[in-house]
Enzyme design. Structure first.
Site, PDB file in Angstrom:
ATOM      1  N   LYS A  14       0.827  -1.216   0.000  1.00 13.64           N
ATOM      2  CA  LYS A  14       0.000   0.000   0.000  1.00 13.64           C
ATOM      3  C   LYS A  14       0.860   1.264   0.000  1.00 13.64           C
ATOM      4  CE  LYS A  14      -2.179  -0.873   3.842  1.00 13.64           C
ATOM      5  NZ  LYS A  14      -1.622  -2.152   4.299  1.00 13.64           N
ATOM      6  N   ARG A  89      -9.842   1.217   8.008  1.00 10.25           N
ATOM      7  CA  ARG A  89      -9.484  -0.153   8.394  1.00 10.25           C
ATOM      8  C   ARG A  89     -10.598  -0.850   9.160  1.00 10.25           C
ATOM      9  NH1 ARG A  89      -3.464   0.769   8.186  1.00 10.25           N
ATOM     10  NH2 ARG A  89      -2.438  -1.222   8.489  1.00 10.25           N
ATOM     11  N   ARG A 128      11.796  -5.719   5.617  1.00  3.41           N
ATOM     12  CA  ARG A 128      11.807  -4.286   5.896  1.00  3.41           C
ATOM     13  C   ARG A 128      12.283  -4.022   7.324  1.00  3.41           C
ATOM     14  NH1 ARG A 128       6.352  -0.868   5.182  1.00  3.41           N
ATOM     15  NH2 ARG A 128       5.753  -2.102   7.007  1.00  3.41           N
ATOM     16  N   ARG A 134      11.295   0.104  12.253  1.00  4.57           N
ATOM     17  CA  ARG A 134       9.913  -0.092  12.706  1.00  4.57           C
ATOM     18  C   ARG A 134       9.838  -1.305  13.607  1.00  4.57           C
ATOM     19  NH1 ARG A 134       5.336   0.762   8.128  1.00  4.57           N
ATOM     20  NH2 ARG A 134       4.217  -0.490   9.662  1.00  4.57           N
ATOM     21  N   ARG A 146      -0.856  -8.584  13.221  1.00  8.09           N
ATOM     22  CA  ARG A 146      -1.361  -7.518  12.345  1.00  8.09           C
ATOM     23  C   ARG A 146      -2.211  -8.118  11.229  1.00  8.09           C
ATOM     24  NH1 ARG A 146       4.252  -4.868  11.021  1.00  8.09           N
ATOM     25  NH2 ARG A 146       3.133  -3.715   9.429  1.00  8.09           N
TER      26      ARG A 146
HETATM   27  P1  B4P Z   1       3.781  -1.835   2.407  1.00  4.41           P
HETATM   28  O1  B4P Z   1       2.643  -2.752   2.196  1.00  4.41           O
HETATM   29  O2  B4P Z   1       3.875  -0.673   1.485  1.00  4.41           O
HETATM   30  O3  B4P Z   1       3.656  -1.527   3.939  1.00  4.41           O
HETATM   31  P2  B4P Z   1       2.715  -0.494   4.671  1.00  4.41           P
HETATM   32  O4  B4P Z   1       1.976   0.399   3.762  1.00  4.41           O
HETATM   33  O5  B4P Z   1       3.642   0.153   5.571  1.00  4.41           O
HETATM   34  O6  B4P Z   1       1.603  -1.326   5.382  1.00  4.41           O
HETATM   35  P3  B4P Z   1       1.314  -1.598   6.896  1.00  4.41           P
HETATM   36  O7  B4P Z   1      -0.111  -2.041   6.914  1.00  4.41           O
HETATM   37  O8  B4P Z   1       2.344  -2.553   7.387  1.00  4.41           O
HETATM   38  O9  B4P Z   1       1.549  -0.305   7.757  1.00  4.41           O
HETATM   39  P4  B4P Z   1       0.699   0.940   8.234  1.00  4.41           P
HETATM   40  O10 B4P Z   1       1.699   2.023   8.332  1.00  4.41           O
HETATM   41  O11 B4P Z   1      -0.492   1.195   7.358  1.00  4.41           O
HETATM   42  O12 B4P Z   1       5.212  -2.517   2.217  1.00  4.41           O
HETATM   43  C1  B4P Z   1       5.789  -3.469   3.059  1.00  4.41           C
HETATM   44  C2  B4P Z   1       7.186  -3.856   2.554  1.00  4.41           C
HETATM   45  O13 B4P Z   1       7.070  -4.636   1.371  1.00  4.41           O
HETATM   46  C3  B4P Z   1       8.105  -2.676   2.183  1.00  4.41           C
HETATM   47  O14 B4P Z   1       9.376  -2.926   2.664  1.00  4.41           O
HETATM   48  C4  B4P Z   1       8.109  -2.661   0.659  1.00  4.41           C
HETATM   49  O15 B4P Z   1       9.310  -2.189   0.123  1.00  4.41           O
HETATM   50  C5  B4P Z   1       7.926  -4.122   0.357  1.00  4.41           C
HETATM   51  N1  B4P Z   1       7.233  -4.340  -0.899  1.00  4.41           N
HETATM   52  C6  B4P Z   1       6.169  -3.642  -1.384  1.00  4.41           C
HETATM   53  N2  B4P Z   1       5.772  -4.149  -2.560  1.00  4.41           N
HETATM   54  C7  B4P Z   1       6.613  -5.204  -2.827  1.00  4.41           C
HETATM   55  C8  B4P Z   1       6.716  -6.147  -3.901  1.00  4.41           C
HETATM   56  N3  B4P Z   1       5.893  -6.105  -4.949  1.00  4.41           N
HETATM   57  N4  B4P Z   1       7.672  -7.092  -3.820  1.00  4.41           N
HETATM   58  C9  B4P Z   1       8.513  -7.133  -2.783  1.00  4.41           C
HETATM   59  N5  B4P Z   1       8.486  -6.278  -1.745  1.00  4.41           N
HETATM   60  C10 B4P Z   1       7.543  -5.313  -1.765  1.00  4.41           C
HETATM   61  O16 B4P Z   1       0.153   0.548   9.692  1.00  4.41           O
HETATM   62  C11 B4P Z   1       0.985   0.319  10.801  1.00  4.41           C
HETATM   63  C12 B4P Z   1       0.154   0.236  12.092  1.00  4.41           C
HETATM   64  O17 B4P Z   1      -0.482   1.532  12.357  1.00  4.41           O
HETATM   65  C13 B4P Z   1      -1.028  -0.740  12.103  1.00  4.41           C
HETATM   66  O18 B4P Z   1      -0.627  -2.048  12.466  1.00  4.41           O
HETATM   67  C14 B4P Z   1      -1.968  -0.087  13.165  1.00  4.41           C
HETATM   68  O19 B4P Z   1      -1.565  -0.403  14.477  1.00  4.41           O
HETATM   69  C15 B4P Z   1      -1.774   1.402  12.942  1.00  4.41           C
HETATM   70  N6  B4P Z   1      -2.781   1.983  12.045  1.00  4.41           N
HETATM   71  C16 B4P Z   1      -2.517   2.554  10.828  1.00  4.41           C
HETATM   72  N7  B4P Z   1      -3.666   2.975  10.242  1.00  4.41           N
HETATM   73  C17 B4P Z   1      -4.681   2.659  11.106  1.00  4.41           C
HETATM   74  C18 B4P Z   1      -6.105   2.809  11.048  1.00  4.41           C
HETATM   75  N8  B4P Z   1      -6.705   3.371   9.996  1.00  4.41           N
HETATM   76  N9  B4P Z   1      -6.838   2.368  12.098  1.00  4.41           N
HETATM   77  C19 B4P Z   1      -6.245   1.826  13.163  1.00  4.41           C
HETATM   78  N10 B4P Z   1      -4.911   1.628  13.277  1.00  4.41           N
HETATM   79  C20 B4P Z   1      -4.123   2.032  12.251  1.00  4.41           C
END
Ligand code: B4P
Length: 192
Positions: A14, A89, A128, A134, A146
């Site tokens: 994402k 979410r 990552r 993180r 998660r």
């Molecule tokens: P991403 O999938 O881009 O990770 P993310 O956006 O950070 O998602 P995540 O859900 O973990 O985190 P968020 O900050 O929203 O990429 C992951 C890795 O994969 C990266 O290293 C990337 O380089 C790699 N990658 C991507 N595409 C690839 C591919 N095609 N091939 C190989 N590698 C690839 O949330 C974090 C925390 O915040 C949650 O757990 C929750 O506690 C809180 N939170 C955030 N939003 C919330 C909400 N709306 N409500 C409640 N809690 C919330």
């Protein structure tokens, strides 16, 4: 106005794809994860409370993230469009987002859902975690929690947006450029 929700489990790409979609379509990128992490870095009360939950791999309360998104929408009231990354979410967050947008006479255009196999999610996040700093990416148990939270609380949104006829599934396995192209193909159908 183009308003996209980019949907998918933790590690589905994402954050990665949102940045590219932002640049391609001139959107404002709103990531609740990034906003929460900036609150943590600034050492605010909200950040400290959120950190305890994020470090366990559970969602922070709806009212916290809804308040943050509401302020960002107000700050960007001249925007040409938004990409919502990691928000909504829960059903409560989705309902509030619809209301907030309606107050501004706008709505969600489309929801793009990235499909990725669970073992690939774990692999990406652990990778990552090696250098991202993180804490929620370092421990496999937290990562699996998660993903569990996602299945329990977030997947009901697929049905919510399906009913609104806004949902498109996109294969999120493979390389980043190919996935971006698949996402753009979905967007082009709408903006063409
Ligand atoms: P991403 O999938 O881009 O990770 P993310 O956006 O950070 O998602 P995540 O859900 O973990 O985190 P968020 O900050 O929203 O990429 C992951 C890795 O994969 C990266 O290293 C990337 O380089 C790699 N990658 C991507 N595409 C690839 C591919 N095609 N091939 C190989 N590698 C690839 O949330 C974090 C925390 O915040 C949650 O757990 C929750 O506690 C809180 N939170 C955030 N939003 C919330 C909400 N709306 N409500 C409640 N809690 C919330």
């Amino acid at each position: 106005m183009l308003n996209i929700v980019l949907f998918g489990p933790p590690g589905s790409g994402k954050g990665t794809q949102s940045i590219q979609l932002r640049d391609r379509y001139g959107l404002i990128h709103l990531s609740t994860g990034d906003i929460l992490r900036s609150e943590i870095a600034a050492g605010t009360d909200l950040g400290l409370r959120a950190m305890q939950l994020m470090d366990k791999g559970v969602l922070v309360p709806d009212e916290v993230v809804v308040g943050m998104i509401g302020s960002k929408l107000d700050e960007n009231n001249k925007a040409g469009g938004f990409i919502f990354d990691g928000f909504p979410r829960t059903i409560a967050q989705a309902e509030t987002l619809d209301e907030l947008l309606e107050d501004n006479n706008i709505s969600i255009t489309m929801v793009l859902a990235l499909d990725v196999e669970e073992e690939e999610l774990v692999k990406r996040l652990l990778h990552r975690g090696k250098d991202s700093g993180r804490s929620d990416d370092k421990n496999e148990m937290i990562i699996r929690n998660r993903i569990k939270e996602y299945h329990n609380k977030t997947t009901p949104l697929l049905n919510y947006y399906q009913k609104q006829n806004k949902l498109s599934n996109v294969k999120g396995m493979g390389n980043i450029e190919d996935i971006f192209e698949r996402l753009c193909n979905k967007v082009e159908v709408i903006v063409r």
